[in-house]
Design an enzyme around this catalytic site. Structure first.
Site, mmCIF file in Angstrom:
data_model
loop_
_atom_site.group_PDB
_atom_site.id
_atom_site.type_symbol
_atom_site.label_atom_id
_atom_site.label_comp_id
_atom_site.label_asym_id
_atom_site.label_seq_id
_atom_site.Cartn_x
_atom_site.Cartn_y
_atom_site.Cartn_z
ATOM 1 N N ALA A 1 -36.327 15.985 14.961
ATOM 2 C CA ALA A 1 -37.484 17.030 14.612
ATOM 3 C C ALA A 1 -37.800 17.919 16.067
ATOM 4 C CB ALA A 1 -38.404 16.681 14.142
ATOM 5 N N GLU B 1 -39.497 14.985 17.777
ATOM 6 C CA GLU B 1 -38.526 13.472 17.553
ATOM 7 C C GLU B 1 -37.095 13.796 17.687
ATOM 8 O OE1 GLU B 1 -39.341 12.029 13.705
ATOM 9 O OE2 GLU B 1 -41.594 11.626 13.772
ATOM 10 N N PHE C 1 -50.073 15.356 22.563
ATOM 11 C CA PHE C 1 -49.891 16.028 21.362
ATOM 12 C C PHE C 1 -48.213 15.465 20.858
ATOM 13 C CE2 PHE C 1 -47.883 19.258 18.920
ATOM 14 C CZ PHE C 1 -48.602 19.428 17.720
ATOM 15 N N GLU D 1 -42.869 23.522 24.030
ATOM 16 C CA GLU D 1 -43.918 24.287 22.881
ATOM 17 C C GLU D 1 -43.296 25.676 22.158
ATOM 18 O OE1 GLU D 1 -47.633 25.005 24.297
ATOM 19 O OE2 GLU D 1 -47.658 23.197 25.909
#
Length: 389
Positions: free
Chosen positions: A130, A127, A123, A363
């Site tokens: 980000a 960035e 997944f 996550e």
């Protein structure tokens, strides 16, 4: 609300538990030293069907619901977490997007090979600019006829070197902000797609993490995952779906740490008696058990809610946050109980301690989980307030 496991699931749990104890755990130190998972362990995992936990049976997977998947992830987490991460990422955020949002053509093409582990999933959202601000993507995908041209990069991508299939988020309409992000299925072999060198991490050795680079990568239109412009929404749903699984992993690792701590407390002698006899040690163990039991109940409640199709934005954030906090606290306490031995690399406690730290970051950081919880509380309060206005 019934969390009693079926005979079939109990049987699978026993098989996974035996595999973890007999095959993976004896090689845990080797995985740490080599920073690599022995290929035969991955092959055995494939034979057990572990790469197909969340993939529907019609595509060759086991088709487990969330409660059942959590039960297996709990068992897998009782051993080396680098090994567990490869599987959990694949059956979680690496494949859930295709299962939930894919077209029938996409599912038929990708899921059968992902179910067997022939193709591993990853997944790609994060960035440099980000991370917690996931909507601030710079990677772009510009449509040209029947394809999109993908440019940009991603970093801290789990399974980067193992994966064959990547769910990638990119900006397709810069004017629309978060609503201008689209998700794509990107194959490892697409020209212009390169993977950087593995990152050197504090823990999770054997699980590779790396940057991804996209230089004019041509993505067929049929590889758009879901509806164009809903990639950010898809990403949030994929992450929320996986948070019960993350909690289950924290649960399994915490349980294993308690087992190690109990054994050590009963066997270790100081002042002519087992250190278990000292009340301070008993209280440490009691607190560990209390936190673990609370986490177990919460984890399976949220998993059950997912299976019922309920909205679990708040609860998923809560259980991920709580799971990571419990795991880190239990790992810290386990080192204290073991004393100097817990600090040594020849013993597994320090490995769990290092591995635990990332659960408060990846996550969705603990701070972002609190933001989500607060936002949901405000939304629920407004609804409640309107009812009695």
């Amino acid at each position: 609300m019934n969390f009693q496991f079926t005979e079939e699931l109990e049987s699978l749990r026993e098989i996974v538990n035996k595999f973890v104890k007999d095959e993976v755990e004896p090689l845990a130190n080797k995985i740490e030293e080599d920073n690599a998972i022995p290929p035969h362990l991955l092959e055995m995992s494939k034979e057990l069907g572990l790469f197909g936990l969340s993939i529907p049976e019609q595509y060759g997977g086991l088709g487990l619901d969330m409660v059942s998947k959590c039960a297996i992830l709990e068992e897998l987490a009782k051993t080396h977490n680098g090994f567990t991460t490869i599987i959990s990422c694949h059956v979680g955020i690496g494949s859930v997007g295709i299962v939930e949002f894919g077209t029938e053509e996409q599912k038929t093409k990708y899921l059968p090979k992902m179910a067997t582990g022939e193709w591993i999933g990853a997944f790609a959202l994060t960035e440099p600019d980000a991370g917690s601000n996931a909507a601030n993507l710079k990677t772009t995908a510009v449509r040209q006829g029947d394809k999109f041209i993908l440019n940009g990069m991603k970093h801290y991508i789990t399974n980067a070197h193992d994966a064959d299939i990547f769910t990638v988020m990119a900006v397709t309409d810069p004017e629309k902000g978060a609503k201008g992000i689209t998700s794509f299925i990107v194959e490892k072999g697409f020209p212009g797609f390169e993977i950087g060198a593995p990152e050197k991490k504090l823990g999770l050795r054997g699980s590779n993490t790396a940057e991804l680079y996209f230089d004019n990568v041509e993505i067929p239109v049929e590889n758009v995952l879901g509806t164009e412009g809903e990639g950010y929404i898809n990403a949030l749903k994929i992450l929320a779906n996986g948070r019960a699984g993350m909690a289950a992993r924290c649960l399994g690792s915490s349980e294993r740490l308690l087992e190690h701590s109990m054994q050590h407390a009963l066997e270790r002698k100081q002042f002519d008696q087992s250190i278990y006899n000292f009340q301070v040690i008993q209280h440490m163990l009691a607190d560990m058990a209390l936190q673990i039991e609370a986490l177990r109940s919460f984890t399976y409640r949220v998993a059950w809610m997912v299976d019922q199709g309920e909205r679990v934005v708040k609860e998923a954030a809560m259980v991920k946050l709580f799971g990571s906090e419990v795991y880190n606290k239990v790992a810290d306490t386990a080192i204290q109980i073991h004393g100097g031995l817990g600090y040594m690399k020849d013993y597994p406690i320090e490995r769990y301690y290092r591995d635990a730290r990332i659960t408060r970051i990846y996550e969705g950081t603990s701070e972002i989980q609190r933001n989500i919880i607060a936002s949901e509380l405000k939304r629920e309060y407004k609804t409640f307030d309107q009812q009695f206005a």
